[in-house]
Scaffold this active site. Structure first.
Site, PDB file in Angstrom:
ATOM      1  N   SER A 235       4.809   6.655  12.297  1.00 10.31           N
ATOM      2  CA  SER A 235       3.602   5.995  11.785  1.00 10.31           C
ATOM      3  C   SER A 235       2.620   7.043  11.287  1.00 10.31           C
ATOM      4  O   SER A 235       2.753   8.231  11.587  1.00 10.31           O
ATOM      5  CB  SER A 235       2.940   5.167  12.891  1.00 10.31           C
ATOM      6  N   CYS A 236       1.611   6.595  10.550  1.00  8.42           N
ATOM      7  CA  CYS A 236       0.590   7.519  10.045  1.00  8.42           C
ATOM      8  C   CYS A 236      -0.124   8.207  11.207  1.00  8.42           C
ATOM      9  O   CYS A 236      -0.428   9.401  11.149  1.00  8.42           O
ATOM     10  CB  CYS A 236      -0.408   6.785   9.158  1.00  8.42           C
ATOM     11  N   THR A 237      -0.358   7.468  12.290  1.00  5.79           N
ATOM     12  CA  THR A 237      -1.079   8.031  13.431  1.00  5.79           C
ATOM     13  C   THR A 237      -0.224   9.044  14.178  1.00  5.79           C
ATOM     14  O   THR A 237      -0.717  10.095  14.603  1.00  5.79           O
ATOM     15  CB  THR A 237      -1.556   6.908  14.371  1.00  5.79           C
TER      16      THR A 237
ATOM     17  N   ARG B  35       0.828  -1.213   0.000  1.00  8.82           N
ATOM     18  CA  ARG B  35       0.000   0.000   0.000  1.00  8.82           C
ATOM     19  C   ARG B  35       0.864   1.266   0.000  1.00  8.82           C
ATOM     20  O   ARG B  35       0.682   2.153  -0.829  1.00  8.82           O
ATOM     21  CB  ARG B  35      -0.925   0.033   1.237  1.00  8.82           C
ATOM     22  N   ILE B  36       1.798   1.359   0.945  1.00 12.44           N
ATOM     23  CA  ILE B  36       2.589   2.587   1.056  1.00 12.44           C
ATOM     24  C   ILE B  36       3.585   2.699  -0.094  1.00 12.44           C
ATOM     25  O   ILE B  36       3.747   3.770  -0.677  1.00 12.44           O
ATOM     26  CB  ILE B  36       3.303   2.665   2.426  1.00 12.44           C
TER      27      ILE B  36
ATOM     28  N   ASN C 164      -4.744   7.855   6.204  1.00 10.92           N
ATOM     29  CA  ASN C 164      -3.586   7.127   6.739  1.00 10.92           C
ATOM     30  C   ASN C 164      -2.698   6.542   5.647  1.00 10.92           C
ATOM     31  O   ASN C 164      -1.569   6.158   5.908  1.00 10.92           O
ATOM     32  CB  ASN C 164      -4.031   6.029   7.713  1.00 10.92           C
TER      33      ASN C 164
ATOM     34  N   THR D 220      -1.451   0.595  19.967  1.00  7.31           N
ATOM     35  CA  THR D 220      -0.690   1.450  19.060  1.00  7.31           C
ATOM     36  C   THR D 220       0.381   2.169  19.863  1.00  7.31           C
ATOM     37  O   THR D 220       0.132   2.596  20.988  1.00  7.31           O
ATOM     38  CB  THR D 220      -1.575   2.487  18.336  1.00  7.31           C
TER      39      THR D 220
ATOM     40  N   ARG E 145      15.259 -10.728  -2.589  1.00  5.77           N
ATOM     41  CA  ARG E 145      14.784 -10.928  -1.217  1.00  5.77           C
ATOM     42  C   ARG E 145      15.718 -10.266  -0.209  1.00  5.77           C
ATOM     43  O   ARG E 145      15.280  -9.806   0.840  1.00  5.77           O
ATOM     44  CB  ARG E 145      14.672 -12.423  -0.893  1.00  5.77           C
TER      45      ARG E 145
ATOM     46  N   THR F  99      -5.993  -2.370   7.688  1.00  8.23           N
ATOM     47  CA  THR F  99      -4.708  -2.397   6.983  1.00  8.23           C
ATOM     48  C   THR F  99      -4.411  -3.832   6.542  1.00  8.23           C
ATOM     49  O   THR F  99      -5.124  -4.774   6.901  1.00  8.23           O
ATOM     50  CB  THR F  99      -3.559  -1.888   7.873  1.00  8.23           C
TER      51      THR F  99
END
EC number: 1.2.1.12
Length: 340
Positions: free
Chosen positions: A156-158, A16-17, A321, A216, A85, A187
């Site tokens: 973090s996003c938060t 996602r990010i 977010n 969190t 990897r 998420t």
């Protein structure tokens, strides 16, 4: 800087990010995406995942094509694709990637992230909290970054939502102590139906039809980017069945008495001044989907908050977010490059 004068970046982990950082980077003139590494996604699948997004919609800016198994074309711009990897083996040096966004969620400490430096990168930005890499929140403490630091965390996003709000309140009124709740969208780590989650039993329950209490570290992390608040904030999360956009509820005891109108005025002033583009302010009757695609870290909802007294207040702030956070990852890279 590359010969084009643009900052050359690579992305490790096309989740996602990773994909949204790529979207942000490809819409900016000061950044050049030169490489993407993901051992679990083929090049043609990468193209598809980038092009179609259930939350942020179809990519509209230019054609995305597969040139060959190791190259994606974004319009005329070719981007190298790797499938290593081990981060040490990614040829960042060969493609000239100076800044690497580490967005796998796996290599989040300094030792693991340093593999990118061995691979030829100059700096690494971890798109997650880190136990030992210094954390920076743009708008709050990025000015403390020193050019000799090679591995950083974008928190973090938060934390990116909470820290600017907490900074304004603490600077103007002083925070004695506070508790945060984030009502957080689902998420990738969550489950579509009940499944095994050994470390967090509740987290293994079906994401689409439960409100799931969760831990969190976002509030405690504010104490790392704002040392004056160290030990004064903690919090928890509720995971709810929305695909994107979350909301922070910060309840604080203030040192200096203030009416709710005075608090609103202070936040509004900062949103139009020092924190413009980072902290937003709205008096509209908004709901979560109104913030999909909002690039700001934190948008204060003036109507939603409430004061019990002049020293005890609940403040509400929204954030995309995914998109807001990805925008800050790129902003942090630009800031780091400017200090070199």
């Amino acid at each position: 800087m590359g010969s084009t004068g643009k900052i050359k970046i690579g992305i490790n982990g096309f989740g996602r990010i990773g994909r949204l950082v790529a979207r942000v980077a490809l819409t900016r003139d000061d950044i050049e995406l030169v490489g993407v590494n993901d051992p679990f996604i083929s090049t043609d699948y990468m193209s598809y995942m980038f092009k179609y997004d259930s939350v942020h919609g179809k990519w509209k800016h230019h054609e995305v094509n597969v040139k060959d198994s190791k190259t994606l074309l974004f319009g005329e711009k070719s981007v190298a694709v790797f499938g290593c990897r081990n981060p040490e083996e990614i040829p960042w040096g060969e493609v000239g990637a100076e800044y690497v966004v580490e967005s796998t969620g796996v290599f989040t400490d300094k030792e693991k992230a340093s593999a990118h430096l061995k691979a030829g990168a100059k700096k690494v930005v971890i798109s997650a909290p880190s136990k030992d890499a210094p954390m920076f929140v743009v708008g709050v403490n990025e000015h403390q970054y020193k050019s000799d630091v090679n591995i950083v965390s974008n928190a973090s996003c938060t934390t990116n939502c909470l820290a600017p709000l907490a900074k304004v309140i603490n600077d103007k009124f002083g925070i004695v102590e506070g508790l945060m709740t984030t009502v957080h969208s689902i998420t990738a780590t969550q489950k579509t139906v009940d499944g095994p989650s050994n470390k967090d039993w509740r987290g293994g329950r079906g994401a689409g039809f439960n409100i799931i209490p969760s831990s969190t570290g976002a509030a405690k992390a504010v104490g790392k980017v704002l040392p004056a608040l160290n030990g004064k904030l903690t919090g928890m999360a509720f995971r709810v069945p929305t695909p994107d956009v979350s909301v922070v509820d910060l309840t604080v005891r203030l040192e200096k008495s203030a009416t709710y109108d005075e608090i609103k005025a202070a936040i509004k002033a900062e949103s139009e001044g020092n924190l413009k583009g980072i902290l937003g302010y709205t008096e509209d009757a908004v709901v979560s989907t109104d913030f999909i695609g909002d690039s700001r870290s934190s948008i204060f909802d003036a109507q939603a908050g409430i004061a019990l007294s002049d020293n005890f207040v609940k403040l509400v702030s929204w954030y995309d977010n995914e998109w807001g956070y990805s925008s800050r990852v790129v902003d942090l890279i630009v800031h780091m490059a400017a200090t070199q």
